[in-house]
Enzyme design. Structure first.
Site, short mmCIF file in Angstrom:
data_model
loop_
_atom_site.label_atom_id
_atom_site.label_comp_id
_atom_site.label_asym_id
_atom_site.label_seq_id
_atom_site.Cartn_x
_atom_site.Cartn_y
_atom_site.Cartn_z
N GLY A 69 71.91 -118.64 27.33
CA GLY A 69 70.54 -119.03 27.08
C GLY A 69 69.63 -118.93 28.28
N HIS A 136 86.73 -96.66 28.86
CA HIS A 136 86.08 -95.44 29.35
C HIS A 136 84.71 -95.20 28.72
CE1 HIS A 136 86.94 -93.21 25.60
NE2 HIS A 136 88.04 -93.96 25.59
N HIS A 145 76.03 -110.03 29.59
CA HIS A 145 77.20 -110.86 29.91
C HIS A 145 78.30 -110.52 28.92
CE1 HIS A 145 78.82 -115.21 30.69
NE2 HIS A 145 79.80 -114.34 30.61
#
Length: 189
Positions: A69, A136, A145
């Protein structure tokens, strides 16, 4: 060993600090935050002190605020630190494996036992948390994140400021939009 400042100090900052110490490239001079935290590091005041700390000779900083947040807060702090002249290094735990062909942007945190495979491209200020697997040719854009234990299979694209929850799996060639959220434990097919 150069000095580094941690900006914002909570749970995520403790993980970052531990990796900084394990990596052995920087000496933590202390942290700034709105108030003093329960920490073994020196409290250097609020963010109002950032310019004085920079002028005093500390040229490296890392943001210790996690994503939950607070992506806008992280983006604001990044812009503030860059304007002052701070350098934001990549912090990588020694247990992480990062391919020599991967690209990792400034200020990114790569936690314990994370794997970033061949030709992956990680933007600036990303958080690649503990035991994340990025396969890859994946792209993880700025300020995103990828939480603990998440897996991005080959050629996944994660947009700016997105969040991939703990133990989530995104199968190959999928795209997560900017500011998107993949819940913990979810599988994106």
């Amino acid at each position: 060993m150069e000095d580094i400042l941690i900006v914002g100090f909570g749970g995520h900052a403790k993980s970052v600090a531990d990796c900084i110490e394990r990596e052995g490239k920087y000496h933590i001079v202390g942290y700034t935050d709105m108030r003093e935290a329960d920490s073994r590091y020196s409290y250097l005041g609020s963010d109002d002190e950032l310019q004085a700390i920079f002028d005093g000779g500390v040229k490296n900083a890392i943001i210790g605020i996690g994503y939950m947040g607070k992506s806008a807060v992280r983006q604001h702090l990044y812009a503030t630190l860059k304007k002052m002249g701070f350098y934001l290094p990549v912090v990588t735990d020694p247990s992480a494996i990062v391919s020599s062909t991967a690209v990792v942007g400034e200020g990114t945190f790569i936690g314990k036992c994370a794997v970033i495979n061949a030709e992956a491209n990680i933007g600036k200020m990303a958080i690649i948390n503990t035991k994340v697997l990025i396969e890859h040719e994946c792209v993880v854009d700025d300020f995103s994140h990828v939480a603990v234990g998440a897996v991005l299979c080959g050629q996944v694209k994660v947009g700016k400021a997105a969040f991939i929850g703990a133990n989530a799996t995104v199968i190959q060639c999928r795209q997560i939009e900017s500011n998107g959220i993949v819940p913990a434990g979810a599988t994106i097919r």
